[in-house]
Design an enzyme around this catalytic site. Structure first.
Site, short mmCIF file in Angstrom:
data_model
loop_
_atom_site.label_atom_id
_atom_site.label_comp_id
_atom_site.label_asym_id
_atom_site.label_seq_id
_atom_site.Cartn_x
_atom_site.Cartn_y
_atom_site.Cartn_z
CE1 TYR A 134 -5.17 4.46 13.12
CE2 TYR A 134 -6.12 6.64 13.34
CZ TYR A 134 -5.24 5.68 13.77
OH TYR A 134 -4.43 5.95 14.85
CD GLN A 195 0.66 1.04 16.56
OE1 GLN A 195 1.41 1.75 15.90
NE2 GLN A 195 0.23 1.38 17.76
CG ASN A 218 -0.83 10.63 14.26
OD1 ASN A 218 -0.56 9.80 13.38
ND2 ASN A 218 -0.67 10.37 15.54
CB SER A 241 -9.34 21.47 7.98
OG SER A 241 -10.64 21.69 7.50
CD GLN A 263 -13.03 24.05 8.33
OE1 GLN A 263 -12.34 23.05 8.12
NE2 GLN A 263 -14.23 23.97 8.88
CG HIS A 266 -10.39 21.43 12.11
ND1 HIS A 266 -10.86 20.28 12.67
CD2 HIS A 266 -11.36 21.88 11.28
CE1 HIS A 266 -12.07 20.03 12.20
NE2 HIS A 266 -12.41 20.99 11.36
CD GLU A 331 -10.95 20.04 3.73
OE1 GLU A 331 -11.26 18.97 4.27
OE2 GLU A 331 -10.23 20.89 4.30
CG HIS A 332 -14.42 22.84 3.84
ND1 HIS A 332 -13.28 22.61 4.60
CD2 HIS A 332 -15.21 21.75 4.01
CE1 HIS A 332 -13.39 21.44 5.20
NE2 HIS A 332 -14.54 20.88 4.86
CG ASP A 365 -17.00 20.18 9.16
OD1 ASP A 365 -16.59 19.79 8.06
OD2 ASP A 365 -16.44 21.08 9.83
CD GLU A 419 -0.24 -2.42 -30.19
OE1 GLU A 419 -0.36 -3.43 -29.45
OE2 GLU A 419 -0.87 -1.36 -29.99
CG HIS A 424 -1.99 -9.74 -28.50
ND1 HIS A 424 -0.87 -10.21 -27.86
CD2 HIS A 424 -2.68 -9.02 -27.59
CE1 HIS A 424 -0.87 -9.77 -26.61
NE2 HIS A 424 -1.97 -9.05 -26.42
#
Length: 436
Positions: A134, A195, A218, A241, A263, A266, A331-332, A365, A419, A424
């Site tokens: 995506y 969708q 999003n 971010s 950052q 963003h 994250e960074h 990045d 068991e 088995h």
């Protein structure tokens, strides 16, 4: 106008409470969005192509009669590659080369070994068959995300990589299409939103389902990815971010301010934090922020981010800084210090670590080589960057010799009976060789 970014002291009585408030992030939890996404997914599962075309017309103002009209011809990708600015093409190609070279080191091979009695054990590594990527569209343009998701998939050996991207009003972004051409994407389809995620996850009359969906989006896309997880694999549910900079006070404060901006620009929910032992340096960075922020093109977004979720934090010493880094699990992480490699053994939780005064997070990045798809919101405690391993799967190999089956059967039988799983036990016992 000065930026009202929070200033915290790690030794103050209310610091832990303030830090928890600062870090709080509840992603993909809007009930209205959840309901809308559930309805879209249900419609796509039921009506397939028809539902995708309906939502594409509703959300992207594209009225089409057939699903195939959403497909981008291969020659269109090549046209986009030739149409973009030559400098941009060169930058994309150079970035792709570096990303590919880095990810080649991650590729895993199958392995096996034989025990003394001839029993074979091992692991077979195979790529996923089909992956959906995506890529956000519309006003946003993220060719770097195409490279970062598509290239490790191709290095892993994925034979079919399907990219979906919304094209509101039918306008495709040439940089995104050019990146798809460079990265070796097999098919591009002009659809987006929940969708598109549903179509990839469940398939339609004109589109075979994929095994995994990766890529940013999003809140509707993120919610849809969470909803279809289990039907297909996903990369992660990413939050806003983040950057955490630890500086010893000897780096140019303008550099640090701009790193925080990188950052903050963003998204209003992005998070930028500075940690330093030097109160004087923190004041210098504040002054740089106040001076540089008004000239930033995305000043309003960056200001909202810094004032809403940013912080300048004073710590007493290096150990307290390291403890705080591992607590936040950013994250960074930028280690803007004299000898950053000395700190590595004590850093347990970070998505990507940028070491030294010259290593701006922005380089990661786009073109350094390591992947920019990273765990956010503290999930670096248990998650890793996107990589080749995310597009490969492992199958265990077991082949027993007669003697090996007999020896293992003597171990398995009492365990199975313990068991209360008689079949088995008997299955294993049938293969136990008679005693001489």
């Amino acid at each position: 106008m000065n930026c009202a970014i929070a200033k915290l002291d790690a030794n103050s009585a209310n610091f832990e409470s303030a830090l928890n408030t600062l870090l709080a992030w509840d992603s993909v939890s809007d009930p209205t969005v959840n309901q809308a996404v559930e309805e879209i997914i249900s419609a796509v599962k039921t009506d397939g192509d028809k539902a995708v075309l309906h939502f594409t017309e509703k959300f992207d103002a594209m009225s089409l009669n057939h699903f195939d009209e959403l497909r981008v011809p291969k020659q269109r990708l090549q046209q986009a590659l030739e149409a973009i600015d030559p400098a941009q093409r060169q930058a994309l190609e150079q970035a792709a080369e570096r990303i590919r070279a880095y990810h080649l080191h991650q590729r895993q091979d199958s392995w096996q070994y034989r025990e003394a009695d001839g029993t074979l054990l091992g692991q077979q590594i195979t790529p996923l068959d089909r992956v959906g990527l995506y890529v956000p569209g519309g006003k946003a343009s993220y060719p770097s995300s195409v490279l970062m998701n598509a290239i490790p998939a191709k290095v892993a050996g994925v034979p079919e990589l399907i990219m979906v991207t919304p094209t509101p009003g039918g306008e495709a972004n040439d940089m995104v299409l050019a990146a798809a051409a460079i990265a070796g994407v097999d098919e591009v389809i002009c659809m987006g939103g929940a969708q598109a995620v549903a179509a990839l996850a469940y398939g339609t009359e004109s589109l075979a389902k994929v095994d995994k969906i990766t890529g940013p989006g999003n809140i509707f896309v993120a919610t849809a990815k969470r909803a279809v997880f289990g039907q297909v694999a996903i990369d992660m549910i990413a939050g806003p971010s983040e950057i955490l900079v630890y500086c010893d006070g000897a780096t140019d404060p303008d550099w640090i301010a701009m790193d925080l901006f990188s950052q903050a620009e963003h998204d209003e929910q992005a998070q930028a934090i500075l940690i330093s032992e030097s109160e004087e340096f923190i004041a210098k960075v504040q002054a740089s922020i106040d001076r540089l922020l008004p000239d930033l093109e995305r000043e309003a977004i960056a200001r909202a981010s810094l004032e809403g979720r940013g912080a300048l934090i004073k710590v007493a010493n290096r150990q307290q800084a390291l403890d705080l880094i591992n607590r936040i699990a950013p994250e960074h992480l930028e280690l803007s210090v004299e000898d950053p490699e000395l700190l590595l053994p004590e850093i347990r939780h970070a998505g990507a670590i940028f070491m030294g005064r010259y290593t701006a997070e922005a380089l990661g990045d786009y073109c350094a080589g390591p992947n920019h798809v990273l765990p956010t919101s503290g999930t670096a405690r248990f998650s890793s960057p996107l990589g080749v391993y995310d597009f490969q799967k492992r199958s265990s190999l077991i082949m027993c010799s007669a003697q090996g089956a007999s020896d293992l059967g003597k171990i398995a039988s009492p365990l199975a009976r313990g068991e209360s799983l008689e079949a088995h036990a008997r299955s294993a016992e049938y293969r136990i060789l008679p005693e001489d």
